[in-house]
Design an enzyme around this catalytic site. Sequence first.
Site, PDB file in Angstrom:
ATOM      1  N   ASP A 117     -12.505   3.528   0.540  1.00 35.20           N
ATOM      2  CA  ASP A 117     -11.602   2.535  -0.030  1.00 35.20           C
ATOM      3  C   ASP A 117     -10.283   3.170  -0.475  1.00 35.20           C
ATOM      4  OD1 ASP A 117     -10.763  -0.006  -0.633  1.00 35.20           O
ATOM      5  OD2 ASP A 117     -11.538   0.048  -2.686  1.00 35.20           O
ATOM      6  N   SER A 170      -5.915  -3.003  -8.414  1.00 38.33           N
ATOM      7  CA  SER A 170      -6.447  -2.120  -7.380  1.00 38.33           C
ATOM      8  C   SER A 170      -5.370  -1.240  -6.766  1.00 38.33           C
ATOM      9  CB  SER A 170      -7.099  -2.937  -6.255  1.00 38.33           C
ATOM     10  OG  SER A 170      -8.463  -3.116  -6.497  1.00 38.33           O
ATOM     11  N   HIS A 186      -8.653  -1.891   0.571  1.00 37.40           N
ATOM     12  CA  HIS A 186      -8.738  -3.359   0.560  1.00 37.40           C
ATOM     13  C   HIS A 186      -7.448  -4.021   0.121  1.00 37.40           C
ATOM     14  CE1 HIS A 186      -9.920  -2.626  -3.728  1.00 37.40           C
ATOM     15  NE2 HIS A 186      -9.361  -3.800  -3.934  1.00 37.40           N
TER      16      HIS A 186
END
Length: 498
Positions: A258, A340, A225
């Site tokens: 992910d 992230s 993402h």
Amino acid sequence: MSTENEGTAVPPAPSAPPVPVDAPAASTPQASEAGAPTTPIPPVPPHASGGAQGPELVHAGSARAYASAEGGAQQGASGTPQHPGPGPEGAWPPPQAPGTPLYADGGAGGAGGAWGSGYQQPAPKPKNGRGGLVAAVLVAALVAGGVGGGLGYTLAKDNDNGSSTTLSASDSGGSVKRDAGTVAGVAQRALPSTVTIEAESTSGEGGTGTGFVFDTQGHIVTNNHVVADAVDGGKLTATFPNGKKYDAEVVGHAQGYDVAVIKLKNAPSDLKPLTLGNSDQVAVGDSTIAIGAPFGLSNTVTTGIISAKDRPVASSDGSGSNASYMSALQTDASINPGNSGGPLLDAQGNVIGINSAIQSTSGGGLGGTSQSGSIGLGFAIPINQAKYVAQQLIKTGKPVYAKIGASVSLEDSTGGAKITTEGAGGSDPVEAGGPAAKAGLKPGDVITKLDDHVIDSGPTLIGEIWTHKPGDKVKITYERGGQTHTVDLTLGARTGDS
């Protein structure tokens, strides 16, 4: 009404000394009515309305804050986020469950007032009768200081016999060398191998995240993402702590895991990959160190511990795309939007996970003015799984997923993962000739354990299956007609996200 001093007697103000009779009365100066204009403090952005009121799982990632799902993620009795949403999970991609927790992709890109506006000098306070007392005390202090200085000089002069000794303060506070086992030592070694990633789509939308050096060829591992905006012709850059910035391209990305791999263009020859640890050997209570760019603040280091292992987490970016599933490492190291894709390290500096999601009570979302922040519940993809995925992406550009070949319900449940009576798009719920069919599983069976791991829902089962590789043999415990059965199953393979 202030209550700062409630219950504490306030001492009376000291009285002013008497004013001599023949002294002229001092006039009290008036405060200036027109002071210099002050710089207003920027207003605090209001929270977005209509967001989830309860805790929600969000990805700790890019510069943009993704929209929150209405209603947020619900919690089961155990406190583990559950993921409601009817619908089968069969042929990829699995349907996203309504209320699926979201990525926390807020951060550097947002505009807002800058804190630290110019300081306004306060207007001088009117003098009062105590001014003379303050001045008198000040003069007395100066006189005492002068006397002390004079005495010191006299004593030194009287005792000077032609030789003198000079004393000087130490100019060193001790060694500044950081031991390898300290947080500072780990940060010194790891920071040069982490990057801040900026991804921008062809329409100008983008976000900021983190990544780390995977090999000497210039491959960087991060979250899917984080780079999703740059996948179809967008712009991607990676900046090292020393300020050097490189253009990059997406080598491969796995939405379900992910995980993504990018490669630096014109990569430098002195890259130092971070050492990968063994996430299977991590224990609850082990120290953790997270590196990332929370809210765009690159090269930030935070610390904590492993709070739990095998935490089932399903989350998405709120855009209607399919959810990601993981059996995560939970940590209380501070992780925020922009973290992230960054490494979660152990006390020796080995990578044990990829920071990906946080539990949040914020209702911030796309178009909103608030963003999710750390409340001490962060989740990382175990590095053993991420390493396998990254190697597949570098080799073929596509992810490879393990599968059982059966559709399971994604509804909120604590009783297990139920095989649906109908597959996705009207397909068979149990794939003909697939692993589940060969093991004798049927629609309506409820899977309650995979090996020794308790399965309480469909998303939990998916996340646990994806910690394995195709060809692995697992033991499935399931219930049928009130009876518990156990069967061995060899996991199949599926290539690609669609």
